[in-house]
Design a protein around this motif. Structure first.
Motif, mmCIF file in Angstrom:
data_model
loop_
_atom_site.group_PDB
_atom_site.id
_atom_site.type_symbol
_atom_site.label_atom_id
_atom_site.label_comp_id
_atom_site.label_asym_id
_atom_site.label_seq_id
_atom_site.Cartn_x
_atom_site.Cartn_y
_atom_site.Cartn_z
ATOM 1 N N HIS A 41 0.875 -1.188 0.000
ATOM 2 C CA HIS A 41 0.000 0.000 0.000
ATOM 3 C C HIS A 41 0.905 1.229 0.000
ATOM 4 C CE1 HIS A 41 -3.153 2.723 1.041
ATOM 5 N NE2 HIS A 41 -3.297 2.454 2.315
ATOM 6 N N GLU A 94 0.271 4.313 0.959
ATOM 7 C CA GLU A 94 0.078 5.340 1.985
ATOM 8 C C GLU A 94 1.300 5.364 2.911
ATOM 9 O OE1 GLU A 94 -3.655 5.116 4.108
ATOM 10 O OE2 GLU A 94 -3.579 7.255 4.586
ATOM 11 N N HIS A 96 -7.118 0.021 1.154
ATOM 12 C CA HIS A 96 -7.934 1.189 1.313
ATOM 13 C C HIS A 96 -7.885 2.105 0.070
ATOM 14 C CE1 HIS A 96 -6.724 5.152 3.702
ATOM 15 N NE2 HIS A 96 -7.965 5.283 3.355
ATOM 16 N N ASP A 137 -4.050 -2.724 5.290
ATOM 17 C CA ASP A 137 -5.103 -2.034 6.049
ATOM 18 C C ASP A 137 -6.305 -2.927 6.360
ATOM 19 O OD1 ASP A 137 -3.761 0.356 6.275
ATOM 20 O OD2 ASP A 137 -4.848 1.376 4.672
#
Ligand SMILES: [Fe+2]
Ligand SMILES: [Fe+2]
Length: 396
Positions: A79, A81, A147, A166
């Motif tokens: 991910h 993020e 996400h 997540d």
């Protein structure tokens, strides 16, 4: 959690952020959070699965060194993020032979967020592609929208450990890697689901089907506890992500001089007398994480707002915008409140802010000044209407 083994050769190297009080500058995290990262040792090569928030770089590197690992060959990015990717450039610099392994979309996002990552240090993988660590195999499973659009899972095939990033996370800073008693993580996990996963509920259901169809023996997310029994997080998510709401009403409200507060009390009581669960939240002091948790379940949102400066109270408007963004499964909405000399725009404003949810509207109730007998009768009618609409869905 540092220096702890998930299983032989699989280390937890994440960090706990005990005093984090907001996530995404949006919803409170009263119990903090963790950024989980995992080191998987093979006979020939080692892989690091995700990293941590850059603020915790030193602690993270300390935990990595504590495992005794001498080299890292792959940094898997599930991910983009920053709470999971943010230390990627540091690990690349520290281990010059290492490569960052991720899907194409994630690679593009990582380079947007951290242009210092050299393109030639990235290996792009596709769905179900594997890498061999020597006696251990990592398989990558695309899992968009849990996400962000680029999210993916990594499966350690031999041990059937699924690293879900997540998905199935909890905002809970804890010194335990595993928690098997839902009482210890239910609320932080639901809070996490409400804020991070609920807006993508349709996609979450698909990803749950993917996980449910696998023979996973352990689930290791990247926030909060990991699970030795995958059935546990799957069961909770099945309930939260289902299409059927509960026989419950959320009442976020704000009152300037107490008139709207009296309407809240009357409506709450009327609903309770009909056997409906009610969650009233005074927005002046409310924990918006709790509001979000209740949004996971309720069938109706009844927003109470006084009229101030000829408009809905800004706190009520904020609650409506947040609700609209979180995309709960609620089916019905209404608005009520008091105004001084003109307040007719308030229901229209609030319902406009909720318009993305396509809720069936129960006629709003407005009163000039203090609530009268007629106001209370109108609120009784709202309660009756909510009861009959919930009954029509078979909610008890
Ligand atoms: Fe995320
Ligand atoms: Fe995250």
């Amino acid at each position: 959690m540092a220096g702890k083994l998930i299983t032989s050769g699989v280390h937890y190297v994440g960090v706990s952020h005990y005093d984090r009080r907001f996530f995404d500058a949006l919803v409170p995290t009263p119990e903090g959070t963790t950024y989980n990262a995992y080191l998987v040792e093979g006979k020939e090569r080692n892989a690091l699965i995700d990293t941590v928030e850059p603020e915790f770089k030193e602690l993270f590197l300390h935990n990595l060194r504590a495992t005794g690992v001498k080299k890292i060959d792959y940094i898997i990015s599930n991910h983009a993020e920053q709470d999971h990717s943010g230390c990627g450039p540091d690990i690349l610099a520290l281990f010059p032979e290492s490569k960052l392994v991720t899907n194409e979309k994630c690679s593009n996002m990582l380079r947007d967020l951290m242009p210092e990552i050299p393109a030639d240090r990235i290996i792009i993988i596709k769905d179900h592609e594997t890498i061999d660590l020597g006696g251990r195999t990592l398989e990558f499973i695309m899992a968009p929208w849990v996400h962000w659009p680029e999210t993916m899972f990594t499966l350690l095939q031999e041990e059937q450990i699924l690293f879900t990033c997540d998905l199935f996370g909890s905002h809970l800073a804890t010194s335990d890697i595993f928690l098997d008693d839902p009482r210890l993580f239910y609320e932080p996990m639901k809070r996490y689901y409400a804020q991070i996963m609920m807006p993508y509920r349709g996609q979450v259901v698909k990803r749950m089907e993917t996980v449910g169809s696998m023979k996973v023996k352990m689930i290791c997310p990247s926030h909060g506890p990991a699970f030795k029994d995958p059935a546990l997080p799957l069961a909770l998510y099945s309930e939260w992500a289902s299409d059927t709401p509960q026989n419950a009403v959320l009442i976020p409200w704000v009152s300037t001089h107490g008139a709207t507060a009296r309407m809240v009390d009357h409506l709450t009581n009327a609903l309770v007398l009909k056997g409906i669960k009610v969650y009233p939240h005074n927005l002046l002091v409310a924990d918006l994480g709790r509001v979000a948790e209740n949004l996971v379940d309720v069938a109706t949102i009844a927003l109470g707002s006084s009229c101030i400066l000829s408009s809905a109270h800004p706190l009520a408007a904020y609650a409506a915008i947040l609700t609209n963004a979180l995309k709960p499964k609620a089916k019905f909405a209404t608005v009520f409140g008091s105004f001084g000399w003109s307040g007719t725009k308030v229901p229209e404003q609030i319902l406009g802010l909720l318009s993305g949810l396509k809720l069936e509207v129960i006629p709003p109730v407005q009163t000039k000044g203090a609530p009268s007998a007629e106001t209370y009768a109108a609120l009784d009618q709202v309660a009756e209407e909510i009861f009959s609409r919930h009954s029509s869905l078979g909610l008890k």
